[in-house]
Write a protein that holds these residues in place. Structure first.
Motif, PDB file in Angstrom:
ATOM      1  N   ARG A 222      21.510  32.611  -6.062  1.00 45.53           N
ATOM      2  CA  ARG A 222      20.547  33.133  -5.098  1.00 45.53           C
ATOM      3  C   ARG A 222      19.125  32.809  -5.500  1.00 45.53           C
ATOM      4  O   ARG A 222      18.186  33.056  -4.754  1.00 45.53           O
ATOM      5  CB  ARG A 222      20.736  34.627  -4.931  1.00 45.53           C
ATOM      6  CG  ARG A 222      22.114  34.990  -4.403  1.00 45.53           C
ATOM      7  CD  ARG A 222      22.376  36.477  -4.531  1.00 45.53           C
ATOM      8  NE  ARG A 222      21.468  37.235  -3.694  1.00 45.53           N
ATOM      9  CZ  ARG A 222      21.695  37.517  -2.412  1.00 45.53           C
ATOM     10  NH1 ARG A 222      22.809  37.101  -1.852  1.00 45.53           N
ATOM     11  NH2 ARG A 222      20.843  38.213  -1.719  1.00 45.53           N
ATOM     12  N   SER A 223      18.954  32.310  -6.713  1.00 43.04           N
ATOM     13  CA  SER A 223      17.615  31.876  -7.121  1.00 43.04           C
ATOM     14  C   SER A 223      17.781  30.711  -8.099  1.00 43.04           C
ATOM     15  O   SER A 223      18.866  30.516  -8.656  1.00 43.04           O
ATOM     16  CB  SER A 223      16.848  33.019  -7.776  1.00 43.04           C
ATOM     17  OG  SER A 223      17.391  33.270  -9.053  1.00 43.04           O
ATOM     18  N   LEU A 224      16.695  29.984  -8.293  1.00 47.68           N
ATOM     19  CA  LEU A 224      16.768  28.810  -9.157  1.00 47.68           C
ATOM     20  C   LEU A 224      17.105  29.174 -10.613  1.00 47.68           C
ATOM     21  O   LEU A 224      17.966  28.533 -11.234  1.00 47.68           O
ATOM     22  CB  LEU A 224      15.464  28.022  -9.039  1.00 47.68           C
ATOM     23  CG  LEU A 224      15.350  26.712  -9.799  1.00 47.68           C
ATOM     24  CD1 LEU A 224      16.549  25.813  -9.558  1.00 47.68           C
ATOM     25  CD2 LEU A 224      14.083  25.994  -9.386  1.00 47.68           C
ATOM     26  N   MET A 227      20.685  29.829 -10.769  1.00 48.90           N
ATOM     27  CA  MET A 227      21.457  28.595 -10.616  1.00 48.90           C
ATOM     28  C   MET A 227      21.580  27.899 -11.959  1.00 48.90           C
ATOM     29  O   MET A 227      22.656  27.421 -12.334  1.00 48.90           O
ATOM     30  CB  MET A 227      20.786  27.678  -9.598  1.00 48.90           C
ATOM     31  CG  MET A 227      21.512  26.370  -9.409  1.00 48.90           C
ATOM     32  SD  MET A 227      20.796  25.422  -8.061  1.00 48.90           S
ATOM     33  CE  MET A 227      21.683  23.877  -8.246  1.00 48.90           C
TER      34      MET A 227
ATOM     35  N   PHE B  93      18.199  26.131  -0.027  1.00 46.61           N
ATOM     36  CA  PHE B  93      17.686  26.208  -1.384  1.00 46.61           C
ATOM     37  C   PHE B  93      17.873  27.620  -1.960  1.00 46.61           C
ATOM     38  O   PHE B  93      17.646  28.608  -1.269  1.00 46.61           O
ATOM     39  CB  PHE B  93      16.189  25.880  -1.341  1.00 46.61           C
ATOM     40  CG  PHE B  93      15.651  25.327  -2.612  1.00 46.61           C
ATOM     41  CD1 PHE B  93      15.560  23.959  -2.805  1.00 46.61           C
ATOM     42  CD2 PHE B  93      15.230  26.165  -3.625  1.00 46.61           C
ATOM     43  CE1 PHE B  93      15.045  23.441  -3.969  1.00 46.61           C
ATOM     44  CE2 PHE B  93      14.722  25.663  -4.800  1.00 46.61           C
ATOM     45  CZ  PHE B  93      14.634  24.291  -4.977  1.00 46.61           C
ATOM     46  N   PRO B  94      18.315  27.724  -3.230  1.00 50.25           N
ATOM     47  CA  PRO B  94      18.485  29.057  -3.804  1.00 50.25           C
ATOM     48  C   PRO B  94      17.135  29.710  -4.094  1.00 50.25           C
ATOM     49  O   PRO B  94      16.585  29.553  -5.174  1.00 50.25           O
ATOM     50  CB  PRO B  94      19.269  28.804  -5.093  1.00 50.25           C
ATOM     51  CG  PRO B  94      18.943  27.403  -5.460  1.00 50.25           C
ATOM     52  CD  PRO B  94      18.692  26.671  -4.175  1.00 50.25           C
ATOM     53  N   ALA B  95      16.618  30.416  -3.102  1.00 44.68           N
ATOM     54  CA  ALA B  95      15.336  31.088  -3.285  1.00 44.68           C
ATOM     55  C   ALA B  95      15.278  32.257  -2.316  1.00 44.68           C
ATOM     56  O   ALA B  95      15.916  32.228  -1.268  1.00 44.68           O
ATOM     57  CB  ALA B  95      14.180  30.133  -3.013  1.00 44.68           C
ATOM     58  N   SER B  96      14.530  33.272  -2.675  1.00 42.26           N
ATOM     59  CA  SER B  96      14.369  34.416  -1.784  1.00 42.26           C
ATOM     60  C   SER B  96      13.080  34.250  -1.003  1.00 42.26           C
ATOM     61  O   SER B  96      12.239  33.408  -1.326  1.00 42.26           O
ATOM     62  CB  SER B  96      14.337  35.709  -2.589  1.00 42.26           C
ATOM     63  OG  SER B  96      13.134  35.763  -3.319  1.00 42.26           O
ATOM     64  N   ASP B  99      10.106  34.636  -3.169  1.00 44.54           N
ATOM     65  CA  ASP B  99       9.894  33.439  -4.011  1.00 44.54           C
ATOM     66  C   ASP B  99       9.028  32.421  -3.274  1.00 44.54           C
ATOM     67  O   ASP B  99       8.097  31.841  -3.840  1.00 44.54           O
ATOM     68  CB  ASP B  99      11.226  32.745  -4.339  1.00 44.54           C
ATOM     69  CG  ASP B  99      12.054  33.506  -5.361  1.00 44.54           C
ATOM     70  OD1 ASP B  99      11.459  34.350  -6.071  1.00 44.54           O
ATOM     71  OD2 ASP B  99      13.271  33.274  -5.442  1.00 44.54           O
ATOM     72  N   GLN B 139      17.895  35.997   0.978  1.00 43.02           N
ATOM     73  CA  GLN B 139      18.056  34.559   0.755  1.00 43.02           C
ATOM     74  C   GLN B 139      17.421  33.798   1.910  1.00 43.02           C
ATOM     75  O   GLN B 139      17.670  34.160   3.063  1.00 43.02           O
ATOM     76  CB  GLN B 139      19.550  34.222   0.822  1.00 43.02           C
ATOM     77  CG  GLN B 139      20.338  34.285  -0.430  1.00 43.02           C
ATOM     78  CD  GLN B 139      19.751  33.432  -1.486  1.00 43.02           C
ATOM     79  OE1 GLN B 139      18.964  33.922  -2.261  1.00 43.02           O
ATOM     80  NE2 GLN B 139      20.092  32.176  -1.539  1.00 43.02           N
TER      81      GLN B 139
END
Lengths: 277, 262
Positions: A222-224, A227, B93-96, B99, B139
């Protein structure tokens, strides 16, 4: 489980960690083929460094590999932008060209030295415990640990630049972030991880370590930062399971680790589908 | 019809961009007022996005230069906020959400300075302004198109700039988001901010913008909307091919501004 086993699994895990760090960014940038290209194209650089320094370790090899890694990145972009040739074609032609030069160099040299094609293409992680360095710890573990530390420091220091230029390059450039610099820094990191992985898993399998754990992590993270952590854990699990598999089957360790990386990815894919439904 | 202003927010001089021997922008020369909502309009492929990119030095200039608040881009970069097209980003992209909005603080933080309490407060306020507070930890892959655009706007707000350059912010966005964004832009304008919007919907142009720039590779017109939004200039911009468009112009003039009352 004896010391040898532990040393081999540890080496594989350290090498995996080195690949996971740039690997996550490659996957997010949809540039994993660049990783494949670099991991192959560094071969002539490594051989040249070997000729120059007479051994397969040390600074010369890292410099040689990094230089050819950046050279191939530069060449690919040059062909792509100036000659207006599609990215996949320019990657395909450039890295095979350099890799083939490396293969020729190796085959010419193999009579005189302990560098042979087999070892270059597939690596040989079983030799790790035989080649001892300082304090009786295998040389490979030393090299991989040092490069891991270098990569982790680079990641921590450059985190913001890497993440912004990966997520939104035009926003990054508009705010004055030198996206070209971060691109080449990332490619430099890929070159470093390639050198680390080269001896143990060989040029062909590096891409499995660059892509596998990162692709698995991308399914859940869910976040870099998460990851990067998930990818590291998944990569290390693959090393342990791969080593067990290789021991049971008496097969190639690097191959078994790559298979495990793939297997973990497909299982994760199923799990995620199951969760979503 | 090219009207120049004193003490402009943004000025371009002889901007020319050529891609593969084909001119995308040709000798664009204009100056824009401060504290207005300005629309850049023209047909597809007219170089609207390229114009913004050229001003931000993201597209290679073959000739010309631009100035922002009378200075070069590098001197005023922190005062300029760019909102790229939403579609240029990988939203998986893995970000909230927070972020992404925090990214707006990076220009003032630089690449290394720590995030402080006041940065978090600015991000919180920015999310509040676009009505996305409850999505802060969501997300970004779970957002709708309209919500994505709000996040981008919040990121720009967090930059606390004076000039905002938006590239097609209303594409693929629901009507309520479009109205909310427009309302926010008007609030920003009232606070003295200058807002430049690349836009392609002629129906809403007259209502949204105080100043219009019409381009089709070269500059057709630049001036107050009531002077520029004419049948003739629109026809020149859209090469007269699209008769529907000139009819729109007629309708708008008959009904007087603004066309769409709430």
């Amino acid at each position: 489980m004896n010391v040898n086993d532990i040393q081999i699994v540890l080496t594989a895990s350290l090498v995996t960690l080195a690949c996971v760090i740039p690997g996550c960014f490659l996957v997010l940038r949809r540039m994993t083929m660049f990783g494949d290209a670099i991991s192959h194209a560094v071969l002539p650089g490594i051989v040249a460094a070997f000729l120059f320094s007479g051994s397969l370790n040390g600074i010369a090899m890292i410099i040689g590999a990094s230089l050819t890694g950046l050279l191939v990145t530069l060449l690919i972009e040059l062909i792509q932008k100036k000659m207006r040739i599609s990215p996949d074609a320019s990657i395909g032609i450039t890295y095979t060209f350099l890799f083939a030069i490396g293969v020729i160099m190796v085959s010419l040299l193999s009579n005189q030295t302990d560098l042979d094609q087999e070892c270059v293409l597939y690596g040989d992680i079983t030799l790790v415990p035989l080649d001892l360095g300082m304090w009786g710890i295998p040389r490979q573990i030393w090299i991989a640990s040092i490069l891991d530390i270098v990569l982790i420091i680079t990641l921590l220091v450059g985190y913001r630049g890497l993440w912004v230029s990966t997520f939104d390059p035009s926003f990054a450039a508009a705010t004055g972030i030198a996206t070209v610099f971060w691109h080449y820094l990332l490619m430099g990191m890929v070159s470093l991880s390639t050198v680390t992985a080269f001896e143990s898993v060989g040029a062909i399998m590096v891409i499995a370590l660059l892509t596998g754990p990162a692709a698995t992590a991308a399914l859940f993270a869910r976040s870099l930062p998460r990851m990067l952590v998930i990818a590291s854990i998944s990569g290390i699990i693959s090393c342990i399971l791969g080593y067990i598999l290789a021991t049971i089957l008496d097969a190639s360790i690097a191959g078994a680790i790559a298979v495990m990386n793939g297997l973990l990815f497909f299982i994760s894919l199923l799990i995620r589908k199951f969760i979503r439904n | 019809m090219i009207i120049n202003v004193q003490d402009p927010s943004l000025e371009a001089h002889n901007l020319t961009v050529i891609y593969h021997r084909k001119p995308v922008l040709w000798n664009i020369d204009f100056s824009l007022p401060k504290g207005e909502i300005i629309g850049i309009m023209g047909p597809n492929g007219a170089g609207k996005s390229t114009l913004i990119k050229a001003i931000l030095e993201l597209a290679p200039l073959n000739s010309g230069y631009s100035k922002i608040f009378g200075k070069s881009l590098n001197e005023v970069r922190k005062k300029v906020s760019y909102i790229p097209q939403r579609q240029t980003i990988d939203w998986d992209f893995p970000a909230s959400v927070s972020d992404v909005v925090m990214m707006g603080r990076y220009p003032s933080l630089g690449l290394f300075k720590r995030i402080t309490k006041s940065d978090r407060e600015i991000v919180r306020l920015a999310l509040e302004q676009v009505n996305m507070t409850e999505y802060a930890n969501r997300q970004i892959s779970q957002l709708s198109g309209g919500q994505q655009q709000r996040v981008f706007l919040a990121r720009a707000l967090a930059q606390q700039a004076d000039l905002y350059l938006l590239d097609e912010p209303f594409v693929g966005v629901d009507a309520s988001t479009e109205a909310a964004i427009m309302q926010l832009l008007r609030t920003m304008k009232n606070e003295g901010k200058t807002i430049v919007v690349v836009h392609h919907d002629l129906h809403t142009a007259a209502e949204y913008f105080n100043w219009l720039v019409l381009i089709n590779a070269s500059l057709i017109a630049s001036g107050p909307t009531e002077k520029v939004f004419t049948d003739e200039l629109l026809r020149n911009t859209y090469s007269g091919k699209l008769t529907v468009l000139s009819q729109v112009g007629d309708v708008m003039r008959e009904q007087n501004f603004p066309v769409r009352e709430k």
